[in-house]
Design a protein around this motif. Structure first.
Motif, short mmCIF file in Angstrom:
data_model
loop_
_atom_site.label_atom_id
_atom_site.label_comp_id
_atom_site.label_asym_id
_atom_site.label_seq_id
_atom_site.Cartn_x
_atom_site.Cartn_y
_atom_site.Cartn_z
N UNK A 1 0.85 -1.18 0.00
CA UNK A 1 0.00 0.00 0.00
C UNK A 1 0.89 1.24 0.00
N UNK A 2 0.52 2.22 -0.80
CA UNK A 2 1.33 3.43 -0.95
C UNK A 2 1.26 4.29 0.31
N UNK A 3 2.41 4.59 0.89
CA UNK A 3 2.46 5.39 2.11
C UNK A 3 2.07 6.85 1.84
N UNK A 4 2.16 7.27 0.58
CA UNK A 4 1.89 8.67 0.24
C UNK A 4 0.42 8.92 -0.07
N UNK A 5 -0.42 7.95 0.17
CA UNK A 5 -1.83 8.05 -0.22
C UNK A 5 -2.52 9.28 0.38
N UNK A 6 -2.20 9.63 1.61
CA UNK A 6 -2.88 10.74 2.29
C UNK A 6 -2.03 12.00 2.36
N UNK A 7 -0.95 12.06 1.59
CA UNK A 7 -0.08 13.24 1.63
C UNK A 7 -0.83 14.51 1.24
N UNK A 8 -1.67 14.42 0.20
CA UNK A 8 -2.43 15.60 -0.23
C UNK A 8 -3.39 16.09 0.83
N UNK A 9 -3.99 15.15 1.56
CA UNK A 9 -4.91 15.52 2.64
C UNK A 9 -4.15 16.20 3.77
N UNK A 10 -2.99 15.67 4.09
CA UNK A 10 -2.18 16.25 5.18
C UNK A 10 -1.76 17.68 4.85
N UNK A 11 -1.47 17.95 3.59
CA UNK A 11 -1.10 19.31 3.19
C UNK A 11 -2.28 20.26 3.41
N UNK A 12 -3.49 19.80 3.09
CA UNK A 12 -4.68 20.63 3.31
C UNK A 12 -4.94 20.83 4.79
N UNK A 13 -4.73 19.78 5.57
CA UNK A 13 -4.96 19.89 7.02
C UNK A 13 -3.99 20.86 7.67
N UNK A 14 -2.80 21.01 7.07
CA UNK A 14 -1.79 21.91 7.62
C UNK A 14 -2.10 23.38 7.31
N UNK A 15 -3.04 23.63 6.41
CA UNK A 15 -3.42 25.00 6.08
C UNK A 15 -4.32 25.58 7.15
N UNK A 16 -4.43 26.89 7.16
CA UNK A 16 -5.42 27.53 8.01
C UNK A 16 -6.80 27.34 7.37
N UNK B 1 -7.09 29.43 4.32
CA UNK B 1 -6.31 28.91 3.18
C UNK B 1 -7.03 27.73 2.53
N UNK B 2 -7.59 26.86 3.35
CA UNK B 2 -8.34 25.73 2.79
C UNK B 2 -9.56 26.21 2.02
N UNK B 3 -10.26 27.19 2.58
CA UNK B 3 -11.44 27.71 1.90
C UNK B 3 -11.05 28.31 0.55
N UNK B 4 -9.94 29.04 0.53
CA UNK B 4 -9.48 29.65 -0.72
C UNK B 4 -9.10 28.57 -1.73
N UNK B 5 -8.47 27.49 -1.24
CA UNK B 5 -8.07 26.39 -2.13
C UNK B 5 -9.29 25.77 -2.79
#
Length: 326
Positions: A178-193, A196-200
């Protein structure tokens, strides 16, 4: 890949000829090698035009939903990731398992034509898949590029190349972790304010043209009548009339498939605007894993997902266990 295509075509013809199945759900060729399209083949029509190559990334399980009332038996070609969707459809009684013959096909990842063209490659006449590298024949000459760089996004976060359900498997079943990077994109969004998420998401969802491709291809979207097709709902416009409408469509759809989405990635694959819709679903999947324990929709048929399976350890604050004496 050509050898695999021949094996599939030979076996499917046998199944049609001996009456094991009445129809085949597979892929047909288009004008170009990368123009593969899901299609239904019958004994009468034969398998003319049948193809299986590195561009057959579409998940065919959804095409069986409309056949649930048919008395015919269908053979369907499923890649390992597609079998999760099939199990989920069986669980939800959206397909009739008795009328389906599943041919699992070995997979080492499928190609994204847009990523290939983005490398300034055009005039493609043929593609030779050599597992680690691909050779692209064009009218201007040949190009050799790393396969991993032009895989479909869903293949770059593979859940593992093991079929979860199949009547037979053709081609090598490659065991991949299983790919360990599967949730990397989600983690980047979670790290936003929050701002920032709303703007994205405002930027991404504003691209939506309401073609409904994401809904129509999604194996978890199987309602006979969709709320967004209700003329009295005031959300049936093909083009968005307000900013709120575009957000509501995708957010409601994401909530609708929460706990049922197998993360097949089809929503993002078919989006003509390249909106990363899978990130909404993966956020729910990640949260479910953290709140209820690791869970993969469609891993086995007939399993209950955490959102419909009550336990005393659930997060609902208003539910108080009798064992606590309260």
């Amino acid at each position: 890949m050509q050898g695999l295509e021949l094996k599939l075509k030979t076996r499917l013809q046998e199944l049609l000829d001996n009456g094991t199945v009445d129809c085949v759900i597979g892929y047909t060729k288009g004008e170009f090698i990368y123009d593969t399209t899901p299609a239904i083949f019958t004994k009468e029509s034969g398998l003319d035009g049948f193809v299986f190559n590195s561009f057959c990334g579409a998940n065919l399980s959804k095409y069986l939903v409309s056949q649930i009332t048919s008395d015919k038996k269908f053979a369907v070609i499923l890649k390992p990731c597609d079998t999760y969707s099939m199990n989920q459809l069986i669980t939800e009684h959206r397909v009739n398992r008795d009328n389906i013959y599943i041919i699992g096909v070995g997979c080492s990842g499928h190609l994204d034509i847009d990523k290939i063209k983005a490398q300034d490659i055009s005039g493609i006449t043929n593609v030779i898949d050599n597992d680690n590298n691909i050779i692209i024949n064009t009218i201007y000459g040949d190009s050799k590029i790393e396969k991993a760089s032009v895989l479909l996004s869903k293949c770059q976060s593979c859940k593992g190349s093991e079929h979860k359900i199949a009547d037979e498997i053709i081609g090598e079943e490659i065991k991949t972790p299983v790919c360990d990077a599967r949730f990397d994109g989600v983690k980047k969004l979670e790290a936003m304010t929050a701002e920032e998420r709303f703007a994205f998401w405002k930027s991404e969802l504003s691209k939506c043209i309401r073609c409904n491709a994401c809904r129509n291809i999604c194996p978890a979207c199987t309602c006979r009548t969709c709320v967004f097709d209700n003329a009295r709902s005031n959300v049936t416009a093909k083009a968005n009339a307000t900013e709120f409408e575009e957000k509501m469509f995708h957010i409601i759809r994401a909530f609708h498939v929460a706990g049922r989405c197998t993360d097949c990635g089809e929503c993002s694959r078919v989006c003509p605007q390249s909106i990363p819709l899978h990130l909404l679903n993966r956020k729910f999947i990640k949260d479910i894993n953290e709140f209820y324990g690791d869970y993969q929709a469609g891993e086995v048929a007939e399993q209950r997902n955490p959102l419909v399976n009550f336990t005393e350890g659930d997060l609902e604050a208003t539910v108080i266990s009798d064992k606590e004496g309260k």
